[in-house]
Each structure stands twice: as C-alpha cells, then as structure tokens.
Design a protein around this motif. Sequence first.
Motif, PDB file in Angstrom:
ATOM      1  N   GLY A   1      37.627  30.009  41.420  1.00 33.93           N
ATOM      2  CA  GLY A   1      37.727  30.586  40.085  1.00 33.93           C
ATOM      3  C   GLY A   1      39.130  30.509  39.510  1.00 33.93           C
ATOM      4  O   GLY A   1      39.326  30.696  38.306  1.00 33.93           O
ATOM      5  N   PHE A   2      40.118  30.252  40.352  1.00 31.01           N
ATOM      6  CA  PHE A   2      41.505  30.065  39.905  1.00 31.01           C
ATOM      7  C   PHE A   2      42.139  29.050  40.858  1.00 31.01           C
ATOM      8  O   PHE A   2      42.921  29.397  41.737  1.00 31.01           O
ATOM      9  CB  PHE A   2      42.272  31.388  39.901  1.00 31.01           C
ATOM     10  N   THR A   3      41.735  27.798  40.675  1.00 30.92           N
ATOM     11  CA  THR A   3      42.019  26.769  41.678  1.00 30.92           C
ATOM     12  C   THR A   3      43.351  26.050  41.464  1.00 30.92           C
ATOM     13  O   THR A   3      43.744  25.244  42.315  1.00 30.92           O
ATOM     14  CB  THR A   3      40.891  25.718  41.705  1.00 30.92           C
ATOM     15  N   GLN A   4      44.037  26.324  40.354  1.00 34.30           N
ATOM     16  CA  GLN A   4      45.382  25.774  40.122  1.00 34.30           C
ATOM     17  C   GLN A   4      45.412  24.252  40.314  1.00 34.30           C
ATOM     18  O   GLN A   4      46.365  23.699  40.899  1.00 34.30           O
ATOM     19  CB  GLN A   4      46.388  26.429  41.092  1.00 34.30           C
ATOM     20  N   THR A   5      44.400  23.580  39.799  1.00 35.81           N
ATOM     21  CA  THR A   5      44.261  22.141  40.031  1.00 35.81           C
ATOM     22  C   THR A   5      45.482  21.355  39.562  1.00 35.81           C
ATOM     23  O   THR A   5      45.986  20.473  40.280  1.00 35.81           O
ATOM     24  CB  THR A   5      43.000  21.623  39.312  1.00 35.81           C
TER      25      THR A   5
ATOM     26  N   ASP B   1      29.815  17.942  48.732  1.00 38.35           N
ATOM     27  CA  ASP B   1      29.100  18.636  47.651  1.00 38.35           C
ATOM     28  C   ASP B   1      29.415  20.126  47.651  1.00 38.35           C
ATOM     29  O   ASP B   1      29.495  20.746  46.584  1.00 38.35           O
ATOM     30  CB  ASP B   1      27.584  18.427  47.787  1.00 38.35           C
ATOM     31  N   GLU B   2      29.589  20.695  48.841  1.00 39.35           N
ATOM     32  CA  GLU B   2      29.927  22.119  48.931  1.00 39.35           C
ATOM     33  C   GLU B   2      31.341  22.378  48.428  1.00 39.35           C
ATOM     34  O   GLU B   2      31.593  23.367  47.726  1.00 39.35           O
ATOM     35  CB  GLU B   2      29.753  22.594  50.378  1.00 39.35           C
ATOM     36  N   ILE B   3      32.271  21.495  48.774  1.00 39.72           N
ATOM     37  CA  ILE B   3      33.641  21.600  48.248  1.00 39.72           C
ATOM     38  C   ILE B   3      33.615  21.537  46.726  1.00 39.72           C
ATOM     39  O   ILE B   3      34.245  22.347  46.034  1.00 39.72           O
ATOM     40  CB  ILE B   3      34.533  20.475  48.816  1.00 39.72           C
ATOM     41  N   ASP B   4      32.868  20.561  46.180  1.00 39.29           N
ATOM     42  CA  ASP B   4      32.783  20.404  44.726  1.00 39.29           C
ATOM     43  C   ASP B   4      32.177  21.643  44.070  1.00 39.29           C
ATOM     44  O   ASP B   4      32.606  22.053  42.982  1.00 39.29           O
ATOM     45  CB  ASP B   4      31.943  19.178  44.370  1.00 39.29           C
ATOM     46  N   ALA B   5      31.171  22.225  44.721  1.00 39.38           N
ATOM     47  CA  ALA B   5      30.516  23.407  44.156  1.00 39.38           C
ATOM     48  C   ALA B   5      31.486  24.581  44.073  1.00 39.38           C
ATOM     49  O   ALA B   5      31.510  25.311  43.070  1.00 39.38           O
ATOM     50  CB  ALA B   5      29.298  23.783  45.000  1.00 39.38           C
ATOM     51  N   ILE B   6      32.305  24.763  45.104  1.00 36.02           N
ATOM     52  CA  ILE B   6      33.292  25.853  45.089  1.00 36.02           C
ATOM     53  C   ILE B   6      34.394  25.533  44.079  1.00 36.02           C
ATOM     54  O   ILE B   6      34.837  26.415  43.331  1.00 36.02           O
ATOM     55  CB  ILE B   6      33.859  26.084  46.500  1.00 36.02           C
ATOM     56  N   ASP B   7      34.818  24.269  44.027  1.00 32.82           N
ATOM     57  CA  ASP B   7      35.818  23.861  43.033  1.00 32.82           C
ATOM     58  C   ASP B   7      35.371  24.207  41.614  1.00 32.82           C
ATOM     59  O   ASP B   7      36.196  24.536  40.756  1.00 32.82           O
ATOM     60  CB  ASP B   7      36.066  22.342  43.102  1.00 32.82           C
ATOM     61  N   GLY B   8      34.078  24.086  41.373  1.00 37.37           N
ATOM     62  CA  GLY B   8      33.563  24.240  40.023  1.00 37.37           C
ATOM     63  C   GLY B   8      33.231  25.661  39.617  1.00 37.37           C
ATOM     64  O   GLY B   8      32.799  25.896  38.476  1.00 37.37           O
ATOM     65  N   LEU B   9      33.421  26.630  40.510  1.00 40.56           N
ATOM     66  CA  LEU B   9      33.079  28.014  40.181  1.00 40.56           C
ATOM     67  C   LEU B   9      33.975  28.553  39.065  1.00 40.56           C
ATOM     68  O   LEU B   9      35.172  28.287  39.026  1.00 40.56           O
ATOM     69  CB  LEU B   9      33.205  28.908  41.419  1.00 40.56           C
ATOM     70  N   ARG B  10      33.382  29.303  38.165  1.00 38.23           N
ATOM     71  CA  ARG B  10      34.126  29.944  37.080  1.00 38.23           C
ATOM     72  C   ARG B  10      33.778  31.420  37.059  1.00 38.23           C
ATOM     73  O   ARG B  10      32.602  31.784  37.182  1.00 38.23           O
ATOM     74  CB  ARG B  10      33.783  29.304  35.730  1.00 38.23           C
ATOM     75  N   PHE B  11      34.782  32.265  36.903  1.00 39.79           N
ATOM     76  CA  PHE B  11      34.576  33.707  36.839  1.00 39.79           C
ATOM     77  C   PHE B  11      35.208  34.241  35.558  1.00 39.79           C
ATOM     78  O   PHE B  11      36.114  33.625  34.990  1.00 39.79           O
ATOM     79  CB  PHE B  11      35.208  34.401  38.052  1.00 39.79           C
ATOM     80  N   ASP B  12      34.729  35.397  35.116  1.00 37.03           N
ATOM     81  CA  ASP B  12      35.290  36.013  33.911  1.00 37.03           C
ATOM     82  C   ASP B  12      36.781  36.260  34.083  1.00 37.03           C
ATOM     83  O   ASP B  12      37.562  36.085  33.160  1.00 37.03           O
ATOM     84  CB  ASP B  12      34.580  37.334  33.596  1.00 37.03           C
ATOM     85  N   VAL B  13      37.172  36.686  35.290  1.00 32.30           N
ATOM     86  CA  VAL B  13      38.582  36.921  35.579  1.00 32.30           C
ATOM     87  C   VAL B  13      39.089  35.754  36.407  1.00 32.30           C
ATOM     88  O   VAL B  13      38.570  35.466  37.487  1.00 32.30           O
ATOM     89  CB  VAL B  13      38.775  38.240  36.353  1.00 32.30           C
ATOM     90  N   GLY B  14      40.085  35.041  35.898  1.00 30.68           N
ATOM     91  CA  GLY B  14      40.668  33.949  36.654  1.00 30.68           C
ATOM     92  C   GLY B  14      41.852  34.441  37.450  1.00 30.68           C
ATOM     93  O   GLY B  14      41.719  34.858  38.597  1.00 30.68           O
ATOM     94  N   ARG B  15      43.022  34.478  36.815  1.00 28.62           N
ATOM     95  CA  ARG B  15      44.212  34.992  37.474  1.00 28.62           C
ATOM     96  C   ARG B  15      44.068  36.493  37.708  1.00 28.62           C
ATOM     97  O   ARG B  15      43.727  37.241  36.789  1.00 28.62           O
ATOM     98  CB  ARG B  15      45.451  34.711  36.615  1.00 28.62           C
ATOM     99  N   LEU B  16      44.341  36.941  38.924  1.00 34.31           N
ATOM    100  CA  LEU B  16      44.250  38.360  39.269  1.00 34.31           C
ATOM    101  C   LEU B  16      45.623  39.031  39.224  1.00 34.31           C
ATOM    102  O   LEU B  16      45.731  40.223  38.974  1.00 34.31           O
ATOM    103  CB  LEU B  16      43.641  38.540  40.665  1.00 34.31           C
ATOM    104  N   GLY B  17      46.667  38.266  39.500  1.00 30.88           N
ATOM    105  CA  GLY B  17      48.021  38.805  39.564  1.00 30.88           C
ATOM    106  C   GLY B  17      48.787  38.570  38.282  1.00 30.88           C
ATOM    107  O   GLY B  17      48.242  38.096  37.276  1.00 30.88           O
ATOM    108  N   PRO B  18      50.109  38.866  38.292  1.00 36.39           N
ATOM    109  CA  PRO B  18      50.929  38.718  37.093  1.00 36.39           C
ATOM    110  C   PRO B  18      51.127  37.254  36.702  1.00 36.39           C
ATOM    111  O   PRO B  18      50.973  36.336  37.518  1.00 36.39           O
ATOM    112  CB  PRO B  18      52.271  39.343  37.505  1.00 36.39           C
ATOM    113  N   ASP B  19      51.498  37.052  35.455  1.00 37.41           N
ATOM    114  CA  ASP B  19      51.839  35.729  34.938  1.00 37.41           C
ATOM    115  C   ASP B  19      53.296  35.426  35.290  1.00 37.41           C
ATOM    116  O   ASP B  19      54.197  36.178  34.879  1.00 37.41           O
ATOM    117  CB  ASP B  19      51.649  35.703  33.419  1.00 37.41           C
TER     118      ASP B  19
END
Length: 290
Positions: free
Chosen positions: A182-186, A266-284
């Motif tokens: 959900g916050f993969t910093q690609t 395919d499992e790696i790709d599936a986790i890579d593609g996850l999106r959540f309402d909250v991405g970054r949890l910590g400070p900017d």
Amino acid sequence: MGNMTSDDTRFDSAGSAIPTIVLSDGRQIPQLGFGVYKVEPDEAQRVVEEALTVGYRSIDTATLYGNEDGVGRALANSGLRRNEVFVTTKLWNDDQGYDETLRAFDASMNRLGLDHLDLYLVHWPVPSLGRYVDSFRALQKLRDDGRVKSIGVSNFTEEAIERLIAETGEVPALNQIELHPGFTQTELRAYHMGRGIATEAWAPLGQGSVLGDPTIEAIARTHGRTPAQIVLRWHLQIGTIAIPKSVTPSRIAENFEVMGFRLGPDEIDAIDGLRFDVGRLGPDPETFGA
C-alpha cells in the motif's frame, strides 16, 4: 553484566538462514532485522534478548527511542561475539550539525556499551534545519576513524540524497524509509537501485494495518503461513531489508520464520498492486521536524 567479545572480522551471519545484502561499501547486513521503535526502555533488554535467542542478528535502535541502554545490556548478556550482531542506531534531529553529531554519537555508544557501530544513520533530513550535510560529514569522519563501519540516512528523499552526494562526494550506503504494502515507494526504490543504495523498510508490516487484507490473507492460506510472514517474505523477495518490531515472544519468533517458502511472481505482483485508503503512515520527510 557480561560483555560482547570483541572481534575485528566482518559481520558473520553463520548459523542464520537469513540472507544478507551487500552494501556499496562491501559490508553485509542481514536482510531481516529486529526493530525496537516504541519499545519501552525497561522492556528493551527483554525483547532484544528474546530476538537474539530466536536468531535475529541485526538490531535497529535510535537515540529517539530512548532504549539504547536496554539494547546494550541485551547485547552484553547475549554471549555472542561482536561480529555476530549488526547494530544500527540513528542521530536525532536535535543533535544535527557536525560537532553535535560527534557528541551525540559518543553518547549513543556509551549507552550501547560498544566500541564500534555497524551502521549509523541520520534519522531525518529536516530540510528546514539545513544541517544534514554537516551531520553526514561527521558520519564520514566517524567511519574514517574506524568507529562506524557503514554510514547512511533514513527518511531521505531523492532530492536530499542528491544534495548530500553533491556536497560530500559520497553516496550513503543505505536509506531506511517507510515501506509496506500500500506504500511501496516504487520510484524511490528504483532511484536507490540506480545509485547503489540499499533500501531498508521501517513499518514493514504497515504497523499491522495491512495484515487483514483479503489478498494477503488468501496468499497466507495458500502457503500455510501467517499474513505477517507473507508480507515479510514479500520484502525479502523484492530486495528490501525489513526490521519488524514486536514485544510478544510468539510474534518475534513468527516474524523470523520466513525462509522455508517462496512467493510466486503473481503473488508478488498482487501484493505490489494493493492500494489502501491510508498510504503513508508516518510523517512526511519534506516537512517533519520543521
């Protein structure tokens, strides 16, 4: 209290099935370590001793955490040689600046009870302070003096790293950043790869927020593993260093048991593609500490 036996040979991961990442300076860091963020000072010794007993050979702390002394006691009591444990700590924002960094390092080493450190990081860039270049120059001196083996940064953006390189002539060995499904910093990871910078993930489990995701749960059922083990296995296979934290003995052990299986592409790709309402949890990093 016992002492870690001094040994000048490089870090040795013998006895651990955990793979290592070779840093740009040629030194090795275990790809799975143990973090102690928000571990209470009076609890740090117990949980680090537990982690070392389980088999972790990399411990990540920081001045901010207030538990370096507890980590130090656990290391001293472990019976392990100094070269068998990779120890990281971090410079806090209030201590940035050349002379201030040197003093802060001495204080951290006194609390840890060590004569040298494996990895020292500038914890946050704090661009508004304008001192991270001077701080990194102090890290260079500590490394050149033999007191630190590897030096790096934490929570640095591409822009901050580029300024650091331009003004110090050195590429940091590692950047520790928030990274989880959900916050993969690609983009930042790709930049790191191009610069030869190792990527280390803090909050690798998204502070637990990603573990109830249906996709991760389904992959866990397929492998007969827990969601946490699936996410940590994902980190290992995408090439990041992960430092999960727990104070619960069963979870400390569970998080270490990630070597007996592999995720499919395919499992790696599936986790890579996850999106959540909250991405970054910590400070900017652009604004934190301003």
